[in-house]
Design a protein around this motif. Sequence first.
Motif, PDB file in Angstrom:
ATOM      1  N   GLU A 182       0.848  -1.181   0.000  1.00 36.69           N
ATOM      2  CA  GLU A 182       0.000   0.000   0.000  1.00 36.69           C
ATOM      3  C   GLU A 182       0.888   1.236   0.000  1.00 36.69           C
ATOM      4  O   GLU A 182       1.459   1.619   1.031  1.00 36.69           O
ATOM      5  N   LEU A 183       1.030   1.850  -1.178  1.00 37.06           N
ATOM      6  CA  LEU A 183       1.881   3.030  -1.346  1.00 37.06           C
ATOM      7  C   LEU A 183       1.092   4.159  -1.994  1.00 37.06           C
ATOM      8  O   LEU A 183       1.592   4.883  -2.855  1.00 37.06           O
ATOM      9  N   GLY A 184      -0.158   4.321  -1.563  1.00 29.97           N
ATOM     10  CA  GLY A 184      -0.983   5.375  -2.125  1.00 29.97           C
ATOM     11  C   GLY A 184      -1.181   5.185  -3.612  1.00 29.97           C
ATOM     12  O   GLY A 184      -1.539   4.107  -4.081  1.00 29.97           O
ATOM     13  N   ALA A 185      -0.917   6.259  -4.373  1.00 31.27           N
ATOM     14  CA  ALA A 185      -1.104   6.200  -5.824  1.00 31.27           C
ATOM     15  C   ALA A 185      -0.127   5.255  -6.494  1.00 31.27           C
ATOM     16  O   ALA A 185      -0.314   4.874  -7.648  1.00 31.27           O
ATOM     17  N   ASN A 186       0.931   4.864  -5.773  1.00 34.22           N
ATOM     18  CA  ASN A 186       1.968   4.011  -6.360  1.00 34.22           C
ATOM     19  C   ASN A 186       1.891   2.579  -5.847  1.00 34.22           C
ATOM     20  O   ASN A 186       2.907   1.881  -5.783  1.00 34.22           O
ATOM     21  N   ALA A 187       0.716   2.114  -5.470  1.00 29.78           N
ATOM     22  CA  ALA A 187       0.557   0.781  -4.881  1.00 29.78           C
ATOM     23  C   ALA A 187       0.993  -0.316  -5.858  1.00 29.78           C
ATOM     24  O   ALA A 187       0.892  -0.169  -7.083  1.00 29.78           O
ATOM     25  N   VAL A 188       1.484  -1.415  -5.277  1.00 25.51           N
ATOM     26  CA  VAL A 188       1.850  -2.603  -6.042  1.00 25.51           C
ATOM     27  C   VAL A 188       0.905  -3.718  -5.620  1.00 25.51           C
ATOM     28  O   VAL A 188       0.790  -4.023  -4.435  1.00 25.51           O
ATOM     29  N   GLU A 189       0.217  -4.343  -6.576  1.00 24.35           N
ATOM     30  CA  GLU A 189      -0.851  -5.291  -6.273  1.00 24.35           C
ATOM     31  C   GLU A 189      -0.534  -6.690  -6.788  1.00 24.35           C
ATOM     32  O   GLU A 189       0.398  -6.889  -7.572  1.00 24.35           O
ATOM     33  N   ALA A 190      -1.348  -7.645  -6.328  1.00 23.49           N
ATOM     34  CA  ALA A 190      -1.285  -9.034  -6.793  1.00 23.49           C
ATOM     35  C   ALA A 190       0.127  -9.596  -6.708  1.00 23.49           C
ATOM     36  O   ALA A 190       0.591 -10.295  -7.619  1.00 23.49           O
ATOM     37  N   ILE A 191       0.825  -9.316  -5.611  1.00 18.76           N
ATOM     38  CA  ILE A 191       2.179  -9.834  -5.432  1.00 18.76           C
ATOM     39  C   ILE A 191       2.105 -11.325  -5.124  1.00 18.76           C
ATOM     40  O   ILE A 191       1.315 -11.769  -4.296  1.00 18.76           O
ATOM     41  N   ASP A 192       2.941 -12.095  -5.794  1.00 18.96           N
ATOM     42  CA  ASP A 192       2.985 -13.533  -5.573  1.00 18.96           C
ATOM     43  C   ASP A 192       4.424 -14.006  -5.795  1.00 18.96           C
ATOM     44  O   ASP A 192       5.132 -13.474  -6.652  1.00 18.96           O
ATOM     45  N   GLY A 193       4.856 -14.977  -5.002  1.00 22.05           N
ATOM     46  CA  GLY A 193       6.204 -15.487  -5.182  1.00 22.05           C
ATOM     47  C   GLY A 193       6.649 -16.315  -4.002  1.00 22.05           C
ATOM     48  O   GLY A 193       5.834 -16.790  -3.204  1.00 22.05           O
ATOM     49  N   GLN A 194       7.961 -16.497  -3.887  1.00 19.62           N
ATOM     50  CA  GLN A 194       8.533 -17.284  -2.805  1.00 19.62           C
ATOM     51  C   GLN A 194       9.680 -16.521  -2.149  1.00 19.62           C
ATOM     52  O   GLN A 194      10.500 -15.909  -2.847  1.00 19.62           O
ATOM     53  N   LEU A 195       9.709 -16.564  -0.814  1.00 23.24           N
ATOM     54  CA  LEU A 195      10.822 -16.035  -0.047  1.00 23.24           C
ATOM     55  C   LEU A 195      11.624 -17.223   0.473  1.00 23.24           C
ATOM     56  O   LEU A 195      11.070 -18.107   1.131  1.00 23.24           O
ATOM     57  N   CYS A 196      12.911 -17.237   0.188  1.00 18.46           N
ATOM     58  CA  CYS A 196      13.744 -18.389   0.501  1.00 18.46           C
ATOM     59  C   CYS A 196      14.784 -18.025   1.561  1.00 18.46           C
ATOM     60  O   CYS A 196      15.231 -16.879   1.641  1.00 18.46           O
ATOM     61  N   PRO A 197      15.171 -19.000   2.389  1.00 16.26           N
ATOM     62  CA  PRO A 197      16.069 -18.695   3.503  1.00 16.26           C
ATOM     63  C   PRO A 197      17.470 -18.321   3.039  1.00 16.26           C
ATOM     64  O   PRO A 197      17.958 -18.775   2.004  1.00 16.26           O
ATOM     65  N   THR A 198      18.098 -17.471   3.852  1.00 14.38           N
ATOM     66  CA  THR A 198      19.501 -17.121   3.695  1.00 14.38           C
ATOM     67  C   THR A 198      20.226 -17.624   4.942  1.00 14.38           C
ATOM     68  O   THR A 198      19.694 -18.433   5.694  1.00 14.38           O
ATOM     69  N   SER A 199      21.417 -17.117   5.202  1.00 17.25           N
ATOM     70  CA  SER A 199      22.139 -17.520   6.410  1.00 17.25           C
ATOM     71  C   SER A 199      21.532 -16.913   7.672  1.00 17.25           C
ATOM     72  O   SER A 199      21.824 -17.361   8.783  1.00 17.25           O
ATOM     73  N   ALA A 200      20.670 -15.895   7.525  1.00 17.76           N
ATOM     74  CA  ALA A 200      20.023 -15.238   8.661  1.00 17.76           C
ATOM     75  C   ALA A 200      18.602 -15.762   8.819  1.00 17.76           C
ATOM     76  O   ALA A 200      18.016 -16.312   7.878  1.00 17.76           O
ATOM     77  N   PRO A 201      17.985 -15.609  10.004  1.00 19.51           N
ATOM     78  CA  PRO A 201      16.575 -15.993  10.161  1.00 19.51           C
ATOM     79  C   PRO A 201      15.685 -15.238   9.174  1.00 19.51           C
ATOM     80  O   PRO A 201      15.957 -14.080   8.838  1.00 19.51           O
ATOM     81  N   LEU A 202      14.635 -15.895   8.715  1.00 17.25           N
ATOM     82  CA  LEU A 202      13.693 -15.247   7.805  1.00 17.25           C
ATOM     83  C   LEU A 202      13.022 -14.063   8.487  1.00 17.25           C
ATOM     84  O   LEU A 202      12.838 -13.001   7.886  1.00 17.25           O
ATOM     85  N   LEU A 203      12.652 -14.224   9.759  1.00 22.44           N
ATOM     86  CA  LEU A 203      11.955 -13.174  10.511  1.00 22.44           C
ATOM     87  C   LEU A 203      12.518 -13.088  11.914  1.00 22.44           C
ATOM     88  O   LEU A 203      12.730 -14.116  12.576  1.00 22.44           O
ATOM     89  N   THR A 204      12.763 -11.861  12.377  1.00 28.23           N
ATOM     90  CA  THR A 204      13.086 -11.618  13.780  1.00 28.23           C
ATOM     91  C   THR A 204      12.128 -10.556  14.306  1.00 28.23           C
ATOM     92  O   THR A 204      11.725  -9.642  13.569  1.00 28.23           O
ATOM     93  N   LEU A 205      11.777 -10.690  15.578  1.00 26.62           N
ATOM     94  CA  LEU A 205      10.830  -9.773  16.209  1.00 26.62           C
ATOM     95  C   LEU A 205      11.224  -9.603  17.660  1.00 26.62           C
ATOM     96  O   LEU A 205      11.392 -10.590  18.396  1.00 26.62           O
ATOM     97  N   ALA A 206      11.407  -8.344  18.079  1.00 21.96           N
ATOM     98  CA  ALA A 206      11.793  -8.072  19.457  1.00 21.96           C
ATOM     99  C   ALA A 206      11.358  -6.659  19.846  1.00 21.96           C
ATOM    100  O   ALA A 206      11.680  -5.697  19.136  1.00 21.96           O
ATOM    101  N   LYS A 207      10.604  -6.546  20.933  1.00 19.61           N
ATOM    102  CA  LYS A 207      10.182  -5.254  21.478  1.00 19.61           C
ATOM    103  C   LYS A 207       9.492  -4.386  20.431  1.00 19.61           C
ATOM    104  O   LYS A 207       9.680  -3.167  20.382  1.00 19.61           O
ATOM    105  N   GLY A 208       8.717  -5.012  19.565  1.00 22.19           N
ATOM    106  CA  GLY A 208       7.986  -4.290  18.540  1.00 22.19           C
ATOM    107  C   GLY A 208       8.762  -4.038  17.262  1.00 22.19           C
ATOM    108  O   GLY A 208       8.184  -3.642  16.253  1.00 22.19           O
ATOM    109  N   ASP A 209      10.075  -4.235  17.286  1.00 22.73           N
ATOM    110  CA  ASP A 209      10.885  -4.104  16.077  1.00 22.73           C
ATOM    111  C   ASP A 209      10.877  -5.427  15.313  1.00 22.73           C
ATOM    112  O   ASP A 209      10.865  -6.494  15.919  1.00 22.73           O
ATOM    113  N   TRP A 210      10.905  -5.370  13.982  1.00 20.98           N
ATOM    114  CA  TRP A 210      10.901  -6.593  13.182  1.00 20.98           C
ATOM    115  C   TRP A 210      11.819  -6.436  11.976  1.00 20.98           C
ATOM    116  O   TRP A 210      12.138  -5.325  11.543  1.00 20.98           O
TER     117      TRP A 210
END
Length: 268
Positions: free
Chosen positions: A101-129
Amino acid sequence: MRTGAGGAATLHAMGAAPLYASGAGALKLAVGGGGLPEVEMAVDRYRLLPGGLTAQSRIKARTGFGPVRDGDIAVDGELRFADGALAFAADGCASVGGRLELGANAVEAIDGQLCPTSAPLLTLAKGDWRIRAAAKGVSAKVPFLQAALSQGTGGLDFGAVDGRLGGTLALTSGQVADTTPDVRFNPVRAIAQAQVAGNVWKAEIGVADLAGRRLGQGVLTHDGASGGGGLTFDTGLLAFAEEGLQPADLSPRAALVGSPAKGQARFH
């Protein structure tokens, strides 16, 4: 468990496995409603550790964060929680979908795959991600450009600290096609490097024809605070030669220039 806003989290047993026994167990967790993300998680096994736990999980979620809306993800991997911080390491590529959601510049219908690297795919701590991943098989529609991306590969290192977005998104290869009824340009190859800091997005885009001949450079900007932005594009000097680039290679509208054509052109 229910929240005052109408959300609910429900635990189920996994067959005959105990929910909890001697610091370990297995379970199914369903979360949703009341503004909560819609999550289904099957924990094949978990073990409590000092200050946290580890869990081998299969997750399906529908949620949104930052500019991401209607985000869908399905992924297997290890969830680790320790000292108030969560990290998820994927076993393989995660199927994702949604829109930016980027206002007038929105990108829609995104589809694909996110693949692992040497780092965790997701980190979450104290509201930061933070999300770090390689990307492949990416497709998307960009209505304000009346164009669509397919066969995209790249990567992202993207997140938020104290509510402020930051990071990079890279498209190392992809194909862009015109989606207007009266086609303006033939399919092209594209690469891009995007950066975000707070509410400001900036992307540099390189374009070539399917034969690999350079066709120009663009700069895309977006201000999340105002919802405005724009795209500038410069072809640089295009050289037309009998055994090389021809005007008809660029656009069906240029077919009126008979081939073979010799000369130069530039568009901005």
